[in-house]
Design an enzyme around this catalytic site. Structure first.
Site, PDB file in Angstrom:
ATOM      1  N   TYR A  10      13.745  64.069  -7.460  1.00 47.87           N
ATOM      2  CA  TYR A  10      13.728  64.066  -6.264  1.00 47.87           C
ATOM      3  C   TYR A  10      15.448  64.408  -5.923  1.00 47.87           C
ATOM      4  CZ  TYR A  10       9.039  64.856  -6.165  1.00 47.87           C
ATOM      5  OH  TYR A  10       7.596  64.441  -6.068  1.00 47.87           O
ATOM      6  N   SER A 107       0.628  62.337 -12.941  1.00 51.94           N
ATOM      7  CA  SER A 107       0.549  63.900 -12.602  1.00 51.94           C
ATOM      8  C   SER A 107       0.369  65.113 -13.267  1.00 51.94           C
ATOM      9  CB  SER A 107       1.873  63.873 -11.752  1.00 51.94           C
ATOM     10  OG  SER A 107       1.957  64.373 -10.676  1.00 51.94           O
ATOM     11  N   PRO A 158      -1.535  69.958  -0.547  1.00 49.40           N
ATOM     12  CA  PRO A 158      -2.200  71.019   0.283  1.00 49.40           C
ATOM     13  C   PRO A 158      -2.373  72.058   1.060  1.00 49.40           C
ATOM     14  CG  PRO A 158      -1.763  68.761   1.323  1.00 49.40           C
ATOM     15  CD  PRO A 158      -0.966  69.058   0.203  1.00 49.40           C
ATOM     16  N   LEU A 159      -1.555  72.228   1.634  1.00 50.84           N
ATOM     17  CA  LEU A 159      -0.470  73.605   2.775  1.00 50.84           C
ATOM     18  C   LEU A 159       0.093  74.750   1.472  1.00 50.84           C
ATOM     19  CD1 LEU A 159       0.847  71.561   5.243  1.00 50.84           C
ATOM     20  CD2 LEU A 159      -1.359  72.559   5.125  1.00 50.84           C
ATOM     21  N   LYS A 167       2.092  80.128   8.571  1.00 52.51           N
ATOM     22  CA  LYS A 167       3.463  80.778   9.873  1.00 52.51           C
ATOM     23  C   LYS A 167       3.556  81.620   8.947  1.00 52.51           C
ATOM     24  CE  LYS A 167       5.465  77.120   7.841  1.00 52.51           C
ATOM     25  NZ  LYS A 167       6.182  75.431   7.695  1.00 52.51           N
ATOM     26  N   GLN A 242       5.125  67.474  13.175  1.00 50.15           N
ATOM     27  CA  GLN A 242       4.325  68.159  12.157  1.00 50.15           C
ATOM     28  C   GLN A 242       3.513  66.578  11.356  1.00 50.15           C
ATOM     29  OE1 GLN A 242       7.360  69.819   9.272  1.00 50.15           O
ATOM     30  NE2 GLN A 242       6.911  71.703  10.517  1.00 50.15           N
ATOM     31  N   GLU A 245       0.742  66.131  13.676  1.00 49.86           N
ATOM     32  CA  GLU A 245      -0.584  66.243  12.949  1.00 49.86           C
ATOM     33  C   GLU A 245      -0.889  66.927  12.194  1.00 49.86           C
ATOM     34  OE1 GLU A 245      -0.655  71.615  12.850  1.00 49.86           O
ATOM     35  OE2 GLU A 245       1.356  70.865  13.159  1.00 49.86           O
TER      36      GLU A 245
END
Length: 297
Positions: A10, A107, A158-159, A167, A242, A245
């Site tokens: 990353y 993974s 997950p989103l 959005k 966020q 949330e």
């Protein structure tokens, strides 16, 4: 929040360094740090993969960047078919014995590859798959095996790249500051899930979320966390609110009626094809954005 997931690849190590700086004054035993090894961190032949050489050198480099003596969870970012599995797992096991790694994970491994490690000396405790309301390819094979063997799922996306937050609207320009409006590699990945039909269907989740007293993001995260065998959902955020949330989705229970409404709405868009495990770009054509680009409206 006490668990943080990163990887050596990353931002080519910058993400690990930034995380290490952020946690510098935090009591080490109060947080769990997970990182990964496999994807290229340089241009040389030894800068990638799951050979003993790369695993050991990459772990040491990650520890330096993170500013810690050990990582809680060290994960094989992908499977390496070029290296004998035993070499990989013995290298991981040596790091555990040296106290540089506490637990081992993988993974995006298939059930066959996970099964291959079970008779060897190292113990895999977690798998990090892509998993959400739409992408359920681990359900036929990976989840049953992992539940049997006690391997927990740390689900990422997950989103669905943010699409399940609602959005993005059909035939409209992506909102400023969103992943789809960003430069670099981001549009390539989110373009997988910006097809008109998919985005339209996702908007139908809004009344379901409202009835449950949740935002659409919370509904998606709660759905993932509630699935059998899932230990955690890995979420990202671009703003502090966020984080709050997303965290509030933990512990929220969705009853059977809500789960059925979600399945009925998404219907044929749900992908459960186990052959796509570890092939995150292999989405259905109807999922993908197609030209012409969305117009303002």
């Amino acid at each position: 929040m006490t668990s943080f997931d990163t990887a050596d690849v990353y931002a080519q190590g910058a993400a690990e360094q930034l995380l290490g700086e952020a946690l510098a004054d935090v009591r080490r035993s109060s947080v769990e740090i997970a990182t990964k090894v496999y994807l290229p961190t340089g241009t040389g032949p030894n800068d990638r993969g799951l050979s003993r050489k790369h695993i050991v050198e990459s772990c040491h480099a990650s520890l330096r960047r993170l500013g810690t003596d050990y990582v809680d969870l060290y994960q094989a970012h992908r499977f390496d078919s070029r290296v004998r599995l035993e070499e990989t797992l013995v290298a991981f096991d040596d790091l555990v014995r040296q106290g540089k790694v506490l637990y081992l994970g993988v993974s995006e491994w298939t059930a066959l590859r996970l099964a291959g490690e079970l008779g060897l000396r190292s113990r895999i405790v977690s798998n990090q798959p892509q998993y959400n309301m739409l992408w359920r390819v681990i359900e036929p094979d990976v989840l049953p095996l992992c539940r049997k063997e006690g391997i927990g799922q740390l689900a990422f996306q997950p989103l669905a790249q943010g699409v399940l937050t609602g959005k993005y609207r059909p035939r409209r320009t992506p909102p400023p500051g969103s992943r789809a409006a960003a430069g670099g590699r981001a549009p390539k990945f989110i373009g997988r899930v910006l097809g008109t039909e998919l985005v339209e269907r996702v908007q139908g989740l809004r009344p379901i979320a409202d009835a449950a007293g949740l935002s659409m993001a919370q509904l998606a995260i709660a759905w993932t966390l509630q699935q059998p065998g899932v230990s955690a959902a890995i979420t990202g955020a671009s703003r502090p609110e966020q984080v709050t949330e997303n965290a509030e989705a933990a512990g929220r229970h969705l009853d059977a009626e809500v789960l059925q409404r979600i399945d009925d709405l998404l219907g044929g868009l749900i992908d459960r094809d186990p052959s796509k495990t570890a092939r995150m770009m292999a989405v259905e054509p109807s999922w993908q954005s197609t030209p012409p680009p969305p117009q303002p409206g």
